[in-house]
Design a protein around this motif. Structure first.
Motif, PDB file in Angstrom:
ATOM      1  N   TYR A 189       0.830  -1.197   0.000  1.00  0.00           N
ATOM      2  CA  TYR A 189       0.000   0.000   0.000  1.00  0.00           C
ATOM      3  C   TYR A 189       0.873   1.259   0.000  1.00  0.00           C
ATOM      4  O   TYR A 189       2.006   1.249   0.484  1.00  0.00           O
ATOM      5  CB  TYR A 189      -0.926   0.011   1.212  1.00  0.00           C
ATOM      6  CG  TYR A 189      -2.014  -1.035   1.158  1.00  0.00           C
ATOM      7  CD1 TYR A 189      -3.289  -0.736   0.709  1.00  0.00           C
ATOM      8  CD2 TYR A 189      -1.755  -2.345   1.548  1.00  0.00           C
ATOM      9  CE1 TYR A 189      -4.276  -1.707   0.655  1.00  0.00           C
ATOM     10  CE2 TYR A 189      -2.729  -3.323   1.501  1.00  0.00           C
ATOM     11  CZ  TYR A 189      -3.992  -2.996   1.053  1.00  0.00           C
ATOM     12  OH  TYR A 189      -4.963  -3.956   0.997  1.00  0.00           O
TER      13      TYR A 189
ATOM     14  N   THR B  18      -7.672  -1.223  -3.134  1.00  0.00           N
ATOM     15  CA  THR B  18      -7.222  -2.597  -3.347  1.00  0.00           C
ATOM     16  C   THR B  18      -8.307  -3.554  -2.894  1.00  0.00           C
ATOM     17  O   THR B  18      -8.782  -3.463  -1.758  1.00  0.00           O
ATOM     18  CB  THR B  18      -5.920  -2.884  -2.573  1.00  0.00           C
ATOM     19  OG1 THR B  18      -4.942  -1.915  -2.948  1.00  0.00           O
ATOM     20  CG2 THR B  18      -5.401  -4.268  -2.890  1.00  0.00           C
TER      21      THR B  18
ATOM     22  N   TRP C   7      -9.409  -7.565  -2.392  1.00  0.00           N
ATOM     23  CA  TRP C   7      -8.866  -8.911  -2.228  1.00  0.00           C
ATOM     24  C   TRP C   7      -9.960  -9.955  -2.389  1.00  0.00           C
ATOM     25  O   TRP C   7     -11.117  -9.730  -2.012  1.00  0.00           O
ATOM     26  CB  TRP C   7      -8.216  -9.056  -0.845  1.00  0.00           C
ATOM     27  CG  TRP C   7      -7.018  -8.183  -0.679  1.00  0.00           C
ATOM     28  CD1 TRP C   7      -6.982  -6.912  -0.200  1.00  0.00           C
ATOM     29  CD2 TRP C   7      -5.670  -8.510  -1.029  1.00  0.00           C
ATOM     30  NE1 TRP C   7      -5.695  -6.418  -0.224  1.00  0.00           N
ATOM     31  CE2 TRP C   7      -4.871  -7.381  -0.721  1.00  0.00           C
ATOM     32  CE3 TRP C   7      -5.053  -9.641  -1.558  1.00  0.00           C
ATOM     33  CZ2 TRP C   7      -3.500  -7.368  -0.931  1.00  0.00           C
ATOM     34  CZ3 TRP C   7      -3.678  -9.630  -1.763  1.00  0.00           C
ATOM     35  CH2 TRP C   7      -2.920  -8.500  -1.454  1.00  0.00           C
TER      36      TRP C   7
ATOM     37  N   PRO D 198      -4.577  -9.336  -5.999  1.00  0.00           N
ATOM     38  CA  PRO D 198      -5.594  -8.320  -5.715  1.00  0.00           C
ATOM     39  C   PRO D 198      -6.011  -7.577  -6.980  1.00  0.00           C
ATOM     40  O   PRO D 198      -5.358  -7.669  -8.024  1.00  0.00           O
ATOM     41  CB  PRO D 198      -4.883  -7.379  -4.742  1.00  0.00           C
ATOM     42  CG  PRO D 198      -3.440  -7.485  -5.135  1.00  0.00           C
ATOM     43  CD  PRO D 198      -3.240  -8.909  -5.558  1.00  0.00           C
TER      44      PRO D 198
ATOM     45  N   LEU E 148      -6.763  -3.689  -8.350  1.00  0.00           N
ATOM     46  CA  LEU E 148      -6.606  -2.264  -8.086  1.00  0.00           C
ATOM     47  C   LEU E 148      -7.636  -1.491  -8.892  1.00  0.00           C
ATOM     48  O   LEU E 148      -7.737  -1.658 -10.107  1.00  0.00           O
ATOM     49  CB  LEU E 148      -5.199  -1.786  -8.471  1.00  0.00           C
ATOM     50  CG  LEU E 148      -4.018  -2.491  -7.807  1.00  0.00           C
ATOM     51  CD1 LEU E 148      -2.709  -1.885  -8.306  1.00  0.00           C
ATOM     52  CD2 LEU E 148      -4.103  -2.401  -6.297  1.00  0.00           C
TER      53      LEU E 148
ATOM     54  N   PRO F 117      -1.029  -7.492 -10.231  1.00  0.00           N
ATOM     55  CA  PRO F 117      -2.423  -7.343  -9.804  1.00  0.00           C
ATOM     56  C   PRO F 117      -3.376  -7.087 -10.965  1.00  0.00           C
ATOM     57  O   PRO F 117      -2.970  -6.603 -12.031  1.00  0.00           O
ATOM     58  CB  PRO F 117      -2.365  -6.127  -8.867  1.00  0.00           C
ATOM     59  CG  PRO F 117      -0.953  -6.078  -8.392  1.00  0.00           C
ATOM     60  CD  PRO F 117      -0.129  -6.563  -9.550  1.00  0.00           C
TER      61      PRO F 117
END
Length: 435
Positions: A275, A309, A311, A322, A324, A370
């Protein structure tokens, strides 16, 4: 078929997502970009300007009233059909910090005067002024700060925090009866977030960990889970398998409950990094198979936290990539999942932008990287920072802004053009006139 959802796109959006994440343009250019890429705007139903900036909002169970807590004392209650002020409550001396609708046409509020209050909306009067116990709470000229108001499922109980103590109130059989009270804690640090889960249990986060109170059994059970960082936000998935918390150290920490053994609980721990800044919000969607996290802060001289984000909790989150969400150009301040329908995610930020995403339609940016998701619908406000957000049923959203404006939005009708809408309206009118 008309539906209150943006249209899903099946093609790859990765190049568009990357381009949007790098955009530093104003809203006019962003609107042009959205138009070129088929991202529809939300419909603004109304806006109303209040005297001060909203800090929290709550929607009544039937979706007819919107209560707004502001840095001012009073609490305006808006009619969501028109945006007009239906009631004005006296609120809290020094400012109101939170509002939440209860059962029986009542509203709970907390503020800077050391109290929680229960209001009768029909008569716009305070039914009960409830002193809130405090330890280590911020002192004010009227008492101490009371924060983090949360309501239990069924809206017959609510909880709030003052420093290291949590006060839990349960409504009486009638609104006139004073609520019963019990005090939990003290916990290790000042409470940073407080939330009832879907089973009516309570989660508090603080500097040093989280505490989870299980009220389902005859004897209240308290589970304290330590963590080395300050835990700023928290949520519990519907199956009570995971507790997630957003942390000061720019991570999401996950407590995984595996089994109950000899009156105790066996659990594992995981940490998700990567992050930009401290994580100030974590929220499971209604199904519990996705968890959205957002944060805000600084990296060098640049203000960051402009990506959300998400999950995947459809299985164990370990080993998953993840998603984004992109499109913001300033820190995200609010997020909310759609409570009905297909579970879209709304985010809003310091840039005044409201974005709605279908995170399940995301695709990998590059192999092993991601996933990314561009908005399915947008709303722009000319940079008016969003301070509060509600995603309601039937495709409706409400935003509070630092300017003091509250806005009501409607999702565009998915899967139809303007001509389709006109044809549908004509068909509906003809059907209504038929014998």
């Amino acid at each position: 078929m008309r539906t209150w959802l943006p249209t899903r796109r099946s093609g790859c959006v990765c190049s568009h997502c990357i381009e949007m994440s790098e955009m530093q343009d104003d809203d006019d250019e962003f609107l042009q970009f959205a138009k070129e890429n088929g991202i529809p705007p939300c419909i603004e139903r109304w806006d109303v300007e209040l005297d001060e900036a909203p800090v929290a909002m709550s929607l009544s169970p039937k979706g007819q009233l919107l209560a707004v807590a502001t840095v001012d004392d009073c609490i305006p209650v808006l009619d969501v059909a028109s945006g007009k002020v239906a009631h004005t409550l006296a609120g809290h001396s020094g400012g109101t910090n939170g509002v939440a609708f209860l059962s029986g046409n009542c509203l709970a509020s907390v503020g800077e005067d050391g109290t929680a209050r229960v209001w009768n909306l029909a008569r716009a009067i305070c039914l009960h002024e409830l002193p809130v116990d405090a330890e280590g709470a911020d002192r004010t000229g009227r008492g101490h700060s009371v924060n983090h108001l949360t309501v239990a499922p069924g809206a017959a109980a609510f909880a709030c925090a003052a420093g290291k103590l949590i006060s839990v109130y349960r409504l009486g059989a009638t609104p006139q009866l004073c609520p019963t009270k019990r005090v939990l804690g003290p916990v290790e640090g000042t409470v940073e977030s407080l939330r009832y889960d879907r089973r009516g249990n309570l989660l508090a986060t603080y500097n040093g960990g989280v505490t989870y109170w299980d009220f389902r059994k005859d004897e209240q059970q308290e589970l304290a889970l330590p963590h080395s960082s300050a835990c700023l936000s928290g949520d519990v998935n519907p199956g009570v398998e995971y507790i997630v918390t957003g942390c000061q150290d720019s991570t999401v920490h996950i407590f995984h409950f595996k089994a109950e053994r000899d009156g105790g609980v066996e659990f594992g721990e995981m940490t998700c990094g990567g992050y930009d800044s401290k994580v100030t919000a974590v929220d499971f969607n209604p199904r519990g198979d996705r968890m959205a996290s957002a944060g805000k802060g600084w990296e060098g001289m640049a203000e960051r936290g402009d990506k959300n984000t998400v999950w995947n909790f459809s299985g164990q989150p370990t080993g998953t990539l993840p998603t984004l969400t992109v499109g913001h150009q300033a820190p995200i301040t609010c997020q909310a999942w759609q409570p009905d329908g297909e579970g879209w995610l709304a985010t809003a930020g310091k840039d005044g932008r409201l974005m709605i995403y279908d995170v399940d339609a995301s695709l990998p940016m590059r192999e092993g990287m991601p996933h990314v998701s561009q908005p399915g619908a947008i709303a722009l406000t000319g940079g008016d920072e969003v301070t509060a957000l509600i995603f309601a049923c039937n495709g409706l959203l409400y935003t509070g802004h630092i300017s003091g404006v509250v806005r009501a939005w409607e999702l565009p009708v998915g899967g139809s053009s303007s001509s389709d809408d006109e044809q549908q309206l004509a068909t509906d009118a003809a059907a209504a006139e038929a014998p």
